[in-house]
Design a protein around this motif. Structure first.
Motif, PDB file in Angstrom:
ATOM      1  N   TYR A  74      37.112  77.310  68.238  1.00 39.39           N
ATOM      2  CA  TYR A  74      38.555  77.161  68.989  1.00 39.39           C
ATOM      3  C   TYR A  74      38.677  76.861  70.290  1.00 39.39           C
ATOM      4  O   TYR A  74      39.692  76.117  70.653  1.00 39.39           O
ATOM      5  CB  TYR A  74      39.059  78.765  68.639  1.00 39.39           C
ATOM      6  N   GLN A  75      37.534  77.074  70.954  1.00 37.93           N
ATOM      7  CA  GLN A  75      37.699  76.584  72.729  1.00 37.93           C
ATOM      8  C   GLN A  75      37.749  75.219  72.873  1.00 37.93           C
ATOM      9  O   GLN A  75      38.493  74.907  73.578  1.00 37.93           O
ATOM     10  CB  GLN A  75      36.374  77.087  73.312  1.00 37.93           C
ATOM     11  N   ASP A  76      36.798  74.565  72.248  1.00 36.08           N
ATOM     12  CA  ASP A  76      36.922  72.961  72.540  1.00 36.08           C
ATOM     13  C   ASP A  76      37.411  72.285  71.172  1.00 36.08           C
ATOM     14  O   ASP A  76      37.444  71.065  71.062  1.00 36.08           O
ATOM     15  CB  ASP A  76      35.372  72.484  72.880  1.00 36.08           C
ATOM     16  N   LYS A  77      37.960  73.076  70.367  1.00 40.10           N
ATOM     17  CA  LYS A  77      38.490  72.397  68.998  1.00 40.10           C
ATOM     18  C   LYS A  77      37.521  71.455  68.236  1.00 40.10           C
ATOM     19  O   LYS A  77      37.788  70.547  67.582  1.00 40.10           O
ATOM     20  CB  LYS A  77      39.697  71.727  69.248  1.00 40.10           C
ATOM     21  N   HIS A 118      42.012  77.223  61.443  1.00 42.90           N
ATOM     22  CA  HIS A 118      41.698  77.880  62.594  1.00 42.90           C
ATOM     23  C   HIS A 118      42.064  77.367  64.097  1.00 42.90           C
ATOM     24  O   HIS A 118      41.952  78.145  64.730  1.00 42.90           O
ATOM     25  CB  HIS A 118      40.116  78.132  62.596  1.00 42.90           C
ATOM     26  N   LEU A 119      42.381  76.378  64.114  1.00 46.34           N
ATOM     27  CA  LEU A 119      43.178  75.731  65.403  1.00 46.34           C
ATOM     28  C   LEU A 119      44.579  76.454  65.885  1.00 46.34           C
ATOM     29  O   LEU A 119      44.875  76.299  66.824  1.00 46.34           O
ATOM     30  CB  LEU A 119      43.201  74.287  65.551  1.00 46.34           C
ATOM     31  N   ILE A 120      44.681  76.927  64.773  1.00 51.12           N
ATOM     32  CA  ILE A 120      46.089  77.579  64.848  1.00 51.12           C
ATOM     33  C   ILE A 120      45.914  79.153  64.805  1.00 51.12           C
ATOM     34  O   ILE A 120      46.343  79.986  65.688  1.00 51.12           O
ATOM     35  CB  ILE A 120      47.258  77.430  63.603  1.00 51.12           C
ATOM     36  N   GLU A 121      45.208  79.723  63.955  1.00 49.03           N
ATOM     37  CA  GLU A 121      45.027  81.095  63.765  1.00 49.03           C
ATOM     38  C   GLU A 121      43.493  81.183  63.670  1.00 49.03           C
ATOM     39  O   GLU A 121      42.809  81.029  62.694  1.00 49.03           O
ATOM     40  CB  GLU A 121      45.498  81.768  62.615  1.00 49.03           C
ATOM     41  N   PHE A 122      42.817  81.744  64.618  1.00 47.91           N
ATOM     42  CA  PHE A 122      41.220  81.976  64.627  1.00 47.91           C
ATOM     43  C   PHE A 122      40.460  82.935  63.698  1.00 47.91           C
ATOM     44  O   PHE A 122      39.631  82.495  63.242  1.00 47.91           O
ATOM     45  CB  PHE A 122      40.744  82.234  66.169  1.00 47.91           C
ATOM     46  N   ASN A 123      41.256  83.794  63.512  1.00 47.85           N
ATOM     47  CA  ASN A 123      40.768  85.091  62.612  1.00 47.85           C
ATOM     48  C   ASN A 123      41.026  84.585  61.117  1.00 47.85           C
ATOM     49  O   ASN A 123      41.597  83.500  60.830  1.00 47.85           O
ATOM     50  CB  ASN A 123      40.865  86.407  62.940  1.00 47.85           C
ATOM     51  N   HIS A 124      40.580  85.483  60.134  1.00 51.02           N
ATOM     52  CA  HIS A 124      41.081  85.493  58.798  1.00 51.02           C
ATOM     53  C   HIS A 124      41.920  86.661  58.236  1.00 51.02           C
ATOM     54  O   HIS A 124      42.046  86.767  56.915  1.00 51.02           O
ATOM     55  CB  HIS A 124      39.814  85.481  57.976  1.00 51.02           C
ATOM     56  N   GLY A 125      42.916  86.987  59.283  1.00 49.81           N
ATOM     57  CA  GLY A 125      43.867  87.981  59.022  1.00 49.81           C
ATOM     58  C   GLY A 125      45.198  87.356  58.046  1.00 49.81           C
ATOM     59  O   GLY A 125      45.051  86.144  57.476  1.00 49.81           O
ATOM     60  N   LYS A 126      46.065  88.257  57.976  1.00 43.47           N
ATOM     61  CA  LYS A 126      47.302  87.831  57.074  1.00 43.47           C
ATOM     62  C   LYS A 126      47.777  86.355  57.414  1.00 43.47           C
ATOM     63  O   LYS A 126      48.303  85.727  56.718  1.00 43.47           O
ATOM     64  CB  LYS A 126      48.172  88.907  57.153  1.00 43.47           C
TER      65      LYS A 126
END
Length: 230
Positions: A171-174, A200-208
């Motif tokens: 996420y840090q360097d895309k 993951h570039l929008i939402e880093f985790n695997h949540g809802k």
């Protein structure tokens, strides 16, 4: 070690006499071969009784292996089955004197792998992985363009590596990294993994919120994920 083929209760068994203390039983893919390792001095009657006692388990194990087409550890040898973009190919080892680089016969579904004499499994695996790496690198640009348009995000870089998971995103360097073995799978799996990592570039985790993004950008992602992990 002494090897002998025997038959007990209608079951063909490869009996290996070894310098060991205990008896061991294995049922091996892909054909459900039964192998028993037993101490040199263990009476034959004890082996017979052991097979009789485990007969039901052996038959169930063989049925499971055959019905589910379970394969043993890959040895990267001639006639072994491998996959490229979801299709099954037969591996053919050839001398490096006959062929300088890997050749894929798409009509006959054969992968010709040029290897040195007395090549090791690790060498053959590495060569085949280079084919997967090359195939994946060729496939990425159009898939990335398509998936970036869907998600609305573009990574700074897409790399290819041999790794345990199918892909990851920094996420840090895309930066996105993809597993070279995606080239074994149906092409739709590459699209799924690409969309997954772009999300993951929008939402880093695997949540809802992440799952909502996947539902939006790849509505049948659960089905594709199942295909990918088969």
């Amino acid at each position: 070690m002494r090897k002998k083929e025997i038959e007990i209760e209608g079951i063909t068994i490869q009996l290996h006499r070894k310098n060991i203390k205990n008896m061991y039983l294995r049922v091996l893919p892909p054909q459900g071969e039964v192998v028993i390792s037993a101490p040199y001095l263990l009476p034959y009657e004890e082996i017979i009784n052991f097979v009789k006692y485990r007969k039901e388990w052996i038959l169930k194990k063989q049925e499971l292996i055959l019905n589910n087409n379970i394969q043993g550890p890959l040895k990267y040898k001639t006639c072994e089955k491998h996959y490229l973009w979801g299709a099954e190919y037969e591996l053919q080892l050839v001398s490096k004197d006959e062929l300088k680089k890997i050749h894929v016969d798409y009509n006959e579904n054969i992968i010709y792998l040029p290897v040195p004499k007395r090549s090791k499994k690790e060498t053959r695996e590495k060569l085949l992985n280079e084919l997967y790496r090359s195939e994946l690198k060729k496939a990425i640009p159009p898939v990335l363009k398509k998936c970036s348009a869907i998600v609305g995000k573009t990574p700074s870089e897409v790399k290819v590596r041999n790794m345990k998971n199918w892909g990851n995103c920094r996420y840090q360097d895309k930066r996105i990294t993809l597993n070279l073995k995606l080239a074994k799978k149906d092409p739709i799996c590459l699209e799924y993994v690409m969309i997954h990592e772009l999300c993951h570039l929008i939402e880093f985790n695997h949540g809802k919120n992440f799952k909502k993004l996947m539902d939006k950008f790849c509505p049948n992602w659960k089905k594709i994920k199942k295909i990918l992990n088969e």
